[in-house]
Motif scaffolding. Structure first.
Motif, mmCIF file in Angstrom:
data_model
loop_
_atom_site.group_PDB
_atom_site.id
_atom_site.type_symbol
_atom_site.label_atom_id
_atom_site.label_comp_id
_atom_site.label_asym_id
_atom_site.label_seq_id
_atom_site.Cartn_x
_atom_site.Cartn_y
_atom_site.Cartn_z
ATOM 1 N N VAL A 192 -9.431 27.876 4.993
ATOM 2 C CA VAL A 192 -8.987 28.325 3.674
ATOM 3 C C VAL A 192 -8.048 27.327 3.006
ATOM 4 O O VAL A 192 -7.973 27.276 1.767
ATOM 5 C CB VAL A 192 -8.336 29.722 3.792
ATOM 6 N N LYS A 193 -7.361 26.480 3.783
ATOM 7 C CA LYS A 193 -6.469 25.467 3.212
ATOM 8 C C LYS A 193 -6.960 24.048 3.485
ATOM 9 O O LYS A 193 -6.224 23.085 3.273
ATOM 10 C CB LYS A 193 -5.056 25.635 3.765
ATOM 11 N N ARG A 205 -11.494 23.072 -0.094
ATOM 12 C CA ARG A 205 -10.899 23.486 -1.360
ATOM 13 C C ARG A 205 -11.262 22.545 -2.496
ATOM 14 O O ARG A 205 -11.211 22.937 -3.671
ATOM 15 C CB ARG A 205 -9.387 23.625 -1.218
ATOM 16 N N PRO A 259 -12.701 25.334 -5.144
ATOM 17 C CA PRO A 259 -11.280 25.474 -5.474
ATOM 18 C C PRO A 259 -10.868 26.855 -5.973
ATOM 19 O O PRO A 259 -9.695 27.198 -5.909
ATOM 20 C CB PRO A 259 -11.077 24.424 -6.570
ATOM 21 N N ASP A 260 -11.820 27.638 -6.447
ATOM 22 C CA ASP A 260 -11.470 28.921 -7.046
ATOM 23 C C ASP A 260 -11.166 29.960 -5.968
ATOM 24 O O ASP A 260 -11.971 30.178 -5.051
ATOM 25 C CB ASP A 260 -12.621 29.413 -7.931
ATOM 26 N N GLU A 261 -9.999 30.589 -6.058
ATOM 27 C CA GLU A 261 -9.591 31.555 -5.043
ATOM 28 C C GLU A 261 -10.544 32.740 -4.952
ATOM 29 O O GLU A 261 -10.827 33.240 -3.865
ATOM 30 C CB GLU A 261 -8.175 32.064 -5.346
ATOM 31 N N GLU A 262 -11.046 33.175 -6.075
ATOM 32 C CA GLU A 262 -11.901 34.368 -6.084
ATOM 33 C C GLU A 262 -13.244 34.106 -5.429
ATOM 34 O O GLU A 262 -13.778 34.964 -4.707
ATOM 35 C CB GLU A 262 -12.103 34.854 -7.520
ATOM 36 N N THR A 263 -13.813 32.936 -5.677
ATOM 37 C CA THR A 263 -15.161 32.652 -5.163
ATOM 38 C C THR A 263 -15.155 31.897 -3.836
ATOM 39 O O THR A 263 -16.206 31.781 -3.197
ATOM 40 C CB THR A 263 -15.974 31.848 -6.188
ATOM 41 N N TYR A 264 -13.982 31.398 -3.399
ATOM 42 C CA TYR A 264 -13.946 30.651 -2.135
ATOM 43 C C TYR A 264 -14.583 31.417 -0.973
ATOM 44 O O TYR A 264 -15.435 30.857 -0.256
ATOM 45 C CB TYR A 264 -12.521 30.238 -1.753
ATOM 46 N N PRO A 265 -14.211 32.685 -0.720
ATOM 47 C CA PRO A 265 -14.790 33.366 0.457
ATOM 48 C C PRO A 265 -16.311 33.406 0.422
ATOM 49 O O PRO A 265 -16.969 33.196 1.448
ATOM 50 C CB PRO A 265 -14.184 34.773 0.379
#
Length: 207
Positions: A26-27, A32, A36-42
């Motif tokens: 995740v980091k 990333r 880079p987008d937090e919402e779509t990363y997973p």
């Protein structure tokens, strides 16, 4: 604490392995950069790691421990029996070496994300050696299971296979702190990419 048994992943382990890697990276600078987008990363990271799992699991080259809590996804040398990228569902046949990351044929990525994934994969392919080697494409441990040395254990399983073949092992890392960790484990830097994301290419000779 007794180290759990190291096993070779099967298709039934896909969800556990992918879940651990999504959490582990995740980091990570490259993941990333790609997502880079937090919402779509997973979602995108799960697609990314699921694609790698699906490519390698038929080759029996994914070692894991703790039910998939720590995972090493290895790629055998191109040309080795069983390494037929075009025979694996969802993988685009290519003249490029088998090692790398790539993207699923039916990709759910939007155009900009797909361009980053393909661009990074092309850059890695261009930097890898032309001689045969075992490729450590992914090494990760779920944060809840960190600190037990499980990552080193599953890494060594693949290194033992490379040594049995009399071949070197190759990996890449985008974390500067990992370079010294890998050096202490017997790896040496053999290349560096500044773009699209700073990445060290490392090699370990057969032992």
């Amino acid at each position: 604490m007794t180290t759990p048994e190291i096993t070779i992943a099967t298709p039934a382990d896909r969800d556990a392995v992918v879940g651990s890697l999504v959490a582990a990276f995740v980091k990570d600078p490259v993941l990333r950069y790609l997502f880079p987008d937090e919402e779509t990363y997973p979602r995108y990271a799960a697609t990314f790691f699921g694609h790698l799992f699906d490519k390698r699991v038929p080759l029996s080259s994914i070692w894991m421990i703790g039910g998939g809590a720590s995972v090493a996804i290895w790629e055998p040398p191109a040309g080795q029996p069983g390494v037929v990228p075009s025979a694996v569902p969802g993988v685009v046949p290519s003249a490029a070496p088998a090692a790398g990351h790539g993207a699923p044929k039916e990709t759910p990525y939007p155009t900009d994300v797909l361009a980053r994934v393909q661009g990074y994969d092309d850059a890695i392919h261009a930097a890898l050696p032309t001689y045969p080697f075992w490729y450590l494409g992914v090494l990760g441990t779920h944060p809840d299971s960190a600190g037990h040395g499980w990552g080193r254990a599953v890494m060594r399983a693949g290194l033992a296979r490379a040594a049995a073949d009399g071949l070197p092992a190759i990996l890449e890392t985008s974390k500067p702190g990992n370079v010294d960790l890998y050096r202490r484990a017997g790896w040496e830097v053999v290349g560096f990419l500044s773009e699209p994301a700073p990445t060290w290419i490392m090699q370990q000779p057969p032992r």
